[in-house]
Every structure is written in structure tokens, then in C-alpha cells.
Design an enzyme around this catalytic site. Structure first.
Site, PDB file in Angstrom:
ATOM      1  CG  HIS A   1      65.684  24.855  14.749  1.00 25.36           C
ATOM      2  ND1 HIS A   1      66.202  24.556  15.989  1.00 25.36           N
ATOM      3  CD2 HIS A   1      66.026  23.820  13.944  1.00 25.36           C
ATOM      4  CE1 HIS A   1      66.842  23.399  15.935  1.00 25.36           C
ATOM      5  NE2 HIS A   1      66.738  22.922  14.709  1.00 25.36           N
TER       6      HIS A   1
ATOM      7  CG  HIS B   1      63.749  32.174   8.872  1.00 25.92           C
ATOM      8  ND1 HIS B   1      64.488  32.133   7.705  1.00 25.92           N
ATOM      9  CD2 HIS B   1      64.596  32.635   9.827  1.00 25.92           C
ATOM     10  CE1 HIS B   1      65.720  32.543   7.954  1.00 25.92           C
ATOM     11  NE2 HIS B   1      65.807  32.860   9.234  1.00 25.92           N
TER      12      HIS B   1
ATOM     13  CG  HIS C   1      65.572  34.485  14.119  1.00 22.01           C
ATOM     14  ND1 HIS C   1      66.128  33.274  14.460  1.00 22.01           N
ATOM     15  CD2 HIS C   1      65.789  34.640  12.787  1.00 22.01           C
ATOM     16  CE1 HIS C   1      66.656  32.715  13.393  1.00 22.01           C
ATOM     17  NE2 HIS C   1      66.466  33.525  12.361  1.00 22.01           N
TER      18      HIS C   1
ATOM     19  CG  HIS D   1      66.497  36.561   8.887  1.00 19.86           C
ATOM     20  ND1 HIS D   1      67.212  35.698   9.693  1.00 19.86           N
ATOM     21  CD2 HIS D   1      66.701  37.809   9.407  1.00 19.86           C
ATOM     22  CE1 HIS D   1      67.815  36.389  10.649  1.00 19.86           C
ATOM     23  NE2 HIS D   1      67.508  37.671  10.494  1.00 19.86           N
TER      24      HIS D   1
ATOM     25  CB  THR E   1      71.802  33.605  12.088  1.00 19.17           C
ATOM     26  OG1 THR E   1      70.472  33.201  11.723  1.00 19.17           O
ATOM     27  CG2 THR E   1      72.159  34.918  11.409  1.00 19.17           C
ATOM     28  CB  THR E   2      70.714  28.273  11.869  1.00 21.81           C
ATOM     29  OG1 THR E   2      70.576  28.181  10.444  1.00 21.81           O
ATOM     30  CG2 THR E   2      69.645  29.183  12.431  1.00 21.81           C
TER      31      THR E   2
END
Length: 255
Positions: free
Chosen positions: A98, A123, A125, A142, A205-206
Site C-alpha cells: 500500500h 511511510h 502517500h 507520516h 488513515t488506513t
């Protein structure tokens, strides 16, 4: 500082099932996400609007009242974040399906507003998950921290296209390696020089979208070179959850 055993116990806590932003395998084309149980994705039947119905443990994704990300107000430039890193931190960078996640070695820590926190992982996005007055950035990083009770604090850093950023070279090299790669991050070097911020109470957020996460999103952006953004987007793009309603929460500018 926690022992390896204590750190493994912490990572097993529900709150941290997170932000490991994609610990479940991505939904494959033709796969029924509901039948797959914990499988989720950013498009198709496993996309964010369906997360809450994919599994019982994901219910907060659909019914939670303090979900993340959110749309943030225009930067105010108030007090700056009091953050002290521990220099270069070693760890493993790998694609989890992801995002590309840097998992810090045991013992990594950051001091935020005088509180010593474990650096768990970081990680990205692309584009950003948080927006500012409705506008997304090119990417968002993040930096996930946990205290000794397992409570999470995530420092969010927004990135725009611009000059090459040497502080991100090791992480991006790991993102393009195609397999797990030992690398290092220096949080302080990876943050903008001016560190005014917005903070609010939110969630992962996941999936499982667990609430009770303290978010600190820096108002000033960093720059990444076009080649650096291209490398990240070659690994994952459009891996951002849409903004969620603020509800009765407030966005603050002090911890």
C-alpha cells in the site's frame, strides 16, 4: 527506551495496527474484498468508501466520528513544533503493498514537546492525504511514534515539487529497491526548517481506522526533486484516503 520484547508487544497493540499503513495484502483484480476478509485497497470494491463494510474490525472506517485525514485551515505560522530527533536512525525500508514503509530498528526515539516517544515507522502517500483549504500537496510523509502505553502521535509532512532533497535519498533508494533494503532516516533533517503546525485528534488513515491518534501536521512544506517524486509515484500513486468530516473537533496550533 524499550527493549526489543517490549517493542514487539507495542506493535501488537490495536492502535498500532495502523499506520503500518497497509499491513494487509492489496486487493488483487477480480478478488472480492469482502470475501478476502482483511483485504483493502484504494480503488474498486476495496476502496475507502467501502472499508467500513469489509470486516467487522474495520467498522470505525465507516462510523467513526474522529477520522483522518481532514482538510486543514490556511497556515497561521504560530508556535513551532518542539521536536528533537536522535540523528540518523537505521531500519528496513520495504513495500508493504500500500506504501513504502521504513520500519525503525528497536530503540529509535524522538522527543516531541519534551516527551520521549518511540519512532515506530514512516511511510508516504501520493498525493497528500491532508489538504489545506481543499488543496492537496504532491505527497505526504507520516512519521509514526508511540508512547509507552501504545498511544500514537503522527507527524505529517507535506511535500511539493521543487529542489532535490538530500535528506530523503536513503528512504527513496529503499522505495526503488524492489525488495527490503537497510536504510536510515534523520527526522529533523527531513522536516521543513520552519515548523509551525496544526494538531487535532484523529485516526489511522488506513484500516482499521482506529481513533485516538494525535496528529501534528507541519504547515510549511518540504521540496522534493521531480525525479524523487517520480520514484515514489512509480511505487505507489493515488494511495491517499479522501478527507473526512471534521465534525465537532477543533484544529489547534499548540500542543
Amino acid at each position: 527506551m524499550q527493549s526489543t520484547h517490549a517493542r514487539l508487544s507495542l506493535l501488537a497493540a490495536p492502535a498500532v495496527l495502523l499506520v503500518l499503513a497497509g499491513c494487509a495484502a492489496p486487493t488483487q483484480p477480480g478478488t472480492d474484498a469482502h470475501d478476502a476478509g482483511a483485504s483493502w485497497s484504494y480503488d474498486g470494491t476495496g476502496s475507502p468508501e467501502h472499508w467500513g463494510a469489509l470486516a467487522d474490525e474495520y467498522a470505525a472506517c465507516g462510523t467513526g466520528a474522529q477520522q483522518s485525514p481532514i482538510d486543514l485551515p490556511t497556515a497561521r505560522g504560530d508556535a513551532e513544533l518542539d521536536l528533537v530527533g536522535s540523528g540518523a536512525v537505521a531500519g528496513l525500508t520495504a513495500d508493504n503493498g500500500h506504501t513504502v514503509q521504513f520500519t525503525a530498528d528497536d530503540g529509535a526515539s524522538t522527543t516531541i514537546a519534551g516527551q520521549d516517544l518511540d519512532l515506530v515507522q514512516m511511510h508516504f502517500h501520493a498525493g497528500s492525504e491532508h489538504t489545506v483549504d481543499g488543496d492537496p500537496a504532491e505527497a505526504e510523509f507520516h512519521f509514526v511514534h508511540a508512547d509507552d502505553r501504545g498511544a500514537l502521535t503522527v507527524v505529517g509532512v507535506l511535500a511539493e515539487r521543487g529542489a532535490h532533497n538530500a535528506a530523503y535519498e536513503s528512504y527513496i533508494a529503499g522505495a526503488t529497491a524492489g525488495a527490503g533494503r537497510e536504510s536510515a532516516v534523520d527526522i529533523e533533517a527531513m522536516l521543513p526548517q520552519i515548523r509551525s503546525f496544526a494538531t487535532y485528534e484523529g485516526s489511522l488513515t488506513t484500516p482499521p481506522c482506529t481513533e485516538g491518534v494525535r496528529w501534528i501536521v507541519l504547515e510549511n512544506t518540504i521540496e522534493l526533486g521531480a525525479d524523487q517524486l517520480a520514484d515514489l509515484e512509480a511505487a505507489h500513486v493515488e494511495n491517499a484516503r479522501p478527507v473526512q468530516p471534521l465534525g465537532d473537533r477543533s484544529v489547534r496550533h499548540a500542543l
